[in-house]
Scaffold this motif. Sequence first.
Motif, PDB file in Angstrom:
ATOM      1  N   VAL A 199     -36.259 -48.872 -26.187  1.00 22.10           N
ATOM      2  CA  VAL A 199     -37.564 -48.928 -25.532  1.00 22.10           C
ATOM      3  C   VAL A 199     -38.032 -47.543 -25.148  1.00 22.10           C
ATOM      4  O   VAL A 199     -39.200 -47.204 -25.246  1.00 22.10           O
ATOM      5  CB  VAL A 199     -37.499 -49.817 -24.274  1.00 22.10           C
ATOM      6  N   ILE A 257     -45.609 -53.915 -26.356  1.00 19.74           N
ATOM      7  CA  ILE A 257     -44.330 -53.264 -26.660  1.00 19.74           C
ATOM      8  C   ILE A 257     -44.574 -51.953 -27.396  1.00 19.74           C
ATOM      9  O   ILE A 257     -43.989 -50.912 -27.064  1.00 19.74           O
ATOM     10  CB  ILE A 257     -43.438 -54.200 -27.504  1.00 19.74           C
ATOM     11  N   THR A 310     -40.590 -53.307 -16.621  1.00 23.08           N
ATOM     12  CA  THR A 310     -39.754 -54.493 -16.471  1.00 23.08           C
ATOM     13  C   THR A 310     -39.888 -55.115 -15.081  1.00 23.08           C
ATOM     14  O   THR A 310     -40.187 -54.431 -14.111  1.00 23.08           O
ATOM     15  CB  THR A 310     -38.269 -54.146 -16.691  1.00 23.08           C
ATOM     16  N   SER A 338     -44.002 -62.290 -33.443  1.00 18.69           N
ATOM     17  CA  SER A 338     -43.778 -62.826 -32.103  1.00 18.69           C
ATOM     18  C   SER A 338     -43.859 -64.346 -32.136  1.00 18.69           C
ATOM     19  O   SER A 338     -44.498 -64.924 -33.023  1.00 18.69           O
ATOM     20  CB  SER A 338     -44.801 -62.267 -31.104  1.00 18.69           C
ATOM     21  N   PHE A 381     -37.731 -59.157 -27.361  1.00 15.18           N
ATOM     22  CA  PHE A 381     -38.174 -58.969 -25.979  1.00 15.18           C
ATOM     23  C   PHE A 381     -38.970 -60.183 -25.512  1.00 15.18           C
ATOM     24  O   PHE A 381     -39.852 -60.654 -26.229  1.00 15.18           O
ATOM     25  CB  PHE A 381     -39.072 -57.731 -25.865  1.00 15.18           C
ATOM     26  N   ARG A 382     -38.658 -60.664 -24.317  1.00 17.75           N
ATOM     27  CA  ARG A 382     -39.469 -61.726 -23.705  1.00 17.75           C
ATOM     28  C   ARG A 382     -40.483 -61.078 -22.780  1.00 17.75           C
ATOM     29  O   ARG A 382     -40.124 -60.342 -21.857  1.00 17.75           O
ATOM     30  CB  ARG A 382     -38.596 -62.716 -22.926  1.00 17.75           C
ATOM     31  N   VAL A 383     -41.737 -61.359 -23.038  1.00 14.30           N
ATOM     32  CA  VAL A 383     -42.835 -60.760 -22.287  1.00 14.30           C
ATOM     33  C   VAL A 383     -43.586 -61.852 -21.545  1.00 14.30           C
ATOM     34  O   VAL A 383     -43.970 -62.865 -22.131  1.00 14.30           O
ATOM     35  CB  VAL A 383     -43.798 -60.000 -23.227  1.00 14.30           C
ATOM     36  N   VAL A 418     -41.689 -56.982 -19.245  1.00 12.17           N
ATOM     37  CA  VAL A 418     -40.504 -57.446 -19.981  1.00 12.17           C
ATOM     38  C   VAL A 418     -39.568 -58.095 -18.978  1.00 12.17           C
ATOM     39  O   VAL A 418     -39.174 -57.474 -17.995  1.00 12.17           O
ATOM     40  CB  VAL A 418     -39.803 -56.274 -20.688  1.00 12.17           C
ATOM     41  N   PHE A 478     -34.329 -59.481 -22.742  1.00 12.13           N
ATOM     42  CA  PHE A 478     -34.251 -58.969 -24.101  1.00 12.13           C
ATOM     43  C   PHE A 478     -32.914 -59.371 -24.691  1.00 12.13           C
ATOM     44  O   PHE A 478     -31.951 -59.670 -23.973  1.00 12.13           O
ATOM     45  CB  PHE A 478     -34.435 -57.453 -24.155  1.00 12.13           C
TER      46      PHE A 478
END
Length: 212
Positions: free
Chosen positions: A21, A41, A74, A128, A157-159, A168, A171
Amino acid sequence: MRGMMRLKFFATSFSFVAALVLSLGLSMGRAEAASPAEQFIADNVQKAMGILNNTASSKEQKKTEFQNFLLGLTDIQSIGRYTLGQYRRSASPEDLTAFDAAFKDYAMSVYQSYFAKYSGQSLKVTGSNQLGANDIMVKTVTVDPKKPSAKPFEVNFRVQTVNGRMLVVDFSVEGVWIRELERNDFTSYLGQKNGDVKALVAMLKQKAAQQH
């Protein structure tokens, strides 16, 4: 012993994703326009590259800028408290406050210790998936230009949108979701310590100190 091995794996994986990242370039992998989460991202990686490539900043200045950047990228408190599992409910407000601080320092120290190891690679967004109304998984793979034949790592990545802005919240590296892994390790550790969050705080402080 098994728990400590898993913690070591978490630290390596956690720092690996952090390094990506923060210190890796990113190229969009699809011809069509990126979704807002994918663009989120991509944009943040570019911001991180600007910090890393600023030759006018000292090493300590870059570390400070990295930490501020990460805290904005995050939902570190949400990630940390999730890892407490059922022990969060029985922890005192004072213990939770101490844990929040220790977890943040631990996470930041891991990021800062490992980010340089993966410089020169790239992170490629491949798409995604909508996991829920406010839960999107952005899929990426790593590419090493020095080893074009090497098998790429899958990093997802979970957003989520929290208080009106994207963050975020989790991940994964090669299918292993870090937040879930850490929850298993921490709750196992707390089970051995009769739910004593103070003991976990002390352990995290020790781990963070070892990274400096």
